[in-house]
Design an enzyme around this catalytic site. Structure first.
Site, PDB file in Angstrom:
ATOM      1  N   TYR A 114       0.825  -1.211   0.000  1.00 14.31           N
ATOM      2  CA  TYR A 114       0.000   0.000   0.000  1.00 14.31           C
ATOM      3  C   TYR A 114       0.854   1.255   0.000  1.00 14.31           C
ATOM      4  CZ  TYR A 114       0.836   0.881   5.031  1.00 14.31           C
ATOM      5  OH  TYR A 114       1.405   1.164   6.250  1.00 14.31           O
ATOM      6  N   CYS A 115       0.248   2.339  -0.476  1.00 15.83           N
ATOM      7  CA  CYS A 115       0.875   3.661  -0.469  1.00 15.83           C
ATOM      8  C   CYS A 115      -0.255   4.696  -0.422  1.00 15.83           C
ATOM      9  CB  CYS A 115       1.793   3.863  -1.677  1.00 15.83           C
ATOM     10  SG  CYS A 115       1.008   3.539  -3.274  1.00 15.83           S
ATOM     11  N   THR A 116       0.064   5.970  -0.556  1.00 18.83           N
ATOM     12  CA  THR A 116      -0.932   7.023  -0.358  1.00 18.83           C
ATOM     13  C   THR A 116      -2.092   6.949  -1.346  1.00 18.83           C
ATOM     14  OG1 THR A 116       0.833   8.470   0.445  1.00 18.83           O
ATOM     15  CG2 THR A 116      -1.271   9.506  -0.129  1.00 18.83           C
TER      16      THR A 116
ATOM     17  N   CYS B 257       3.006   1.811  -5.158  1.00 22.93           N
ATOM     18  CA  CYS B 257       3.010   0.357  -4.957  1.00 22.93           C
ATOM     19  C   CYS B 257       2.642  -0.374  -6.243  1.00 22.93           C
ATOM     20  CB  CYS B 257       2.070  -0.035  -3.821  1.00 22.93           C
ATOM     21  SG  CYS B 257       0.459   0.715  -3.862  1.00 22.93           S
TER      22      CYS B 257
END
Length: 260
Positions: free
Chosen positions: A153-155, A160
């Site tokens: 996951y990322c913002t 990702c």
């Protein structure tokens, strides 16, 4: 907000973007972006050695996207497995949560159970290199590539998604990403499984989960009090708990480092 929604509606009239996910992020006060900036960049994210050689447009080489509700189910299942058999399923499979952001982003908020990344710039991210290059600080060190489900996951879901192609080329077979990233998750699922705030790369710097719930067009799931965090960051200097989960820029122009 009205103009942003109008633009998104106009964009979806183009068949190529009919199913695009457009996220409208809330301003804390007034305009979050008082000036319009348009720049041409070859890539949304930068990596050492570039990204032109990566199979970004091949769906089979990218991770499988999970909706926020599917992601939450995976995390809840992971917690049960951790408590029952240290992350092992009955088939011998494991679940690993991978935060594909920077260390300072993790410091003010992250999913429960995600290790702190050991990088301060996405360009130098090196998770999952060959066995000879990996060390014990790498969360993918020693991971069984065939029997481990890796949840990335990322913002906003971009970093990702890009990095998943690198891991796929390295032989990791079971890769999953959070569709729309953390911002999309907080909008529909609230703060379930999330602790702290979300770091954003603009003057706001930090947004609490409740702000995304307010921005939800259909409301978010009922997850109790979204205004309070169960986790607090620590001062980079003395290690005590900070009163506000928001970074400051060092006053020294020679440094300008983001710190808590």
């Amino acid at each position: 907000r009205k103009d942003a929604i109008a633009y998104a509606d106009w964009l979806r009239t183009d068949p190529r973007f009919s199913d695009i996910l457009v996220q409208i992020s809330p301003a804390l006060s007034g305009h979050a972006f008082p000036r319009l900036k348009l720049r041409y960049k070859q890539s949304l994210v930068q990596l050492e050695g570039g990204s032109c050689h990566l199979p970004l447009v091949e769906p089979s080489m990218r991770a499988s996207p999970l909706t926020p509700s599917e992601w939450r189910e995976k995390l809840e299942a992971r917690k049960r497995l951790d408590s029952e058999a240290a992350g092992d399923t009955s088939e011998g499979r494991k679940l690993l949560l991978l935060d594909v952001r920077n260390d300072y982003e993790w410091d003010i908020g992250h999913f429960e159970g995600a290790k702190r990344p050991n990088v301060d710039c996405f360009r130098s991210t090196s998770f999952g290199l060959s066995e000879q290059e990996m060390d014990s600080t790498d969360p993918l060190h020693g991971v069984d590539k065939e029997k481990t489900d890796i949840l990335m996951y990322c913002t906003g879901g971009i970093r990702c998604d890009v990095y998943s192609t690198i891991l796929r080329e390295k032989g990791f077979g079971n890769l999953y990403t959070l569709k729309g990233g953390v911002s999309n998750y907080l909008k529909s699922q609230g703060s379930a499984e999330w602790v702290g705030n979300l770091f954003v790369f603009d003057d706001r710097l930090s947004l609490p989960p409740a702000k995304f719930a307010e921005a939800g067009e259909e409301g978010c799931a009922d997850n109790g009090d979204l205004s309070s965090s169960r986790w607090l960051g620590r001062c980079y200097v003395c290690g005590s708990e900070v009163e506000e989960l928001r970074h400051r820029n060092c006053a020294s122009i020679d440094c300008n480092r983001l710190y808590l």
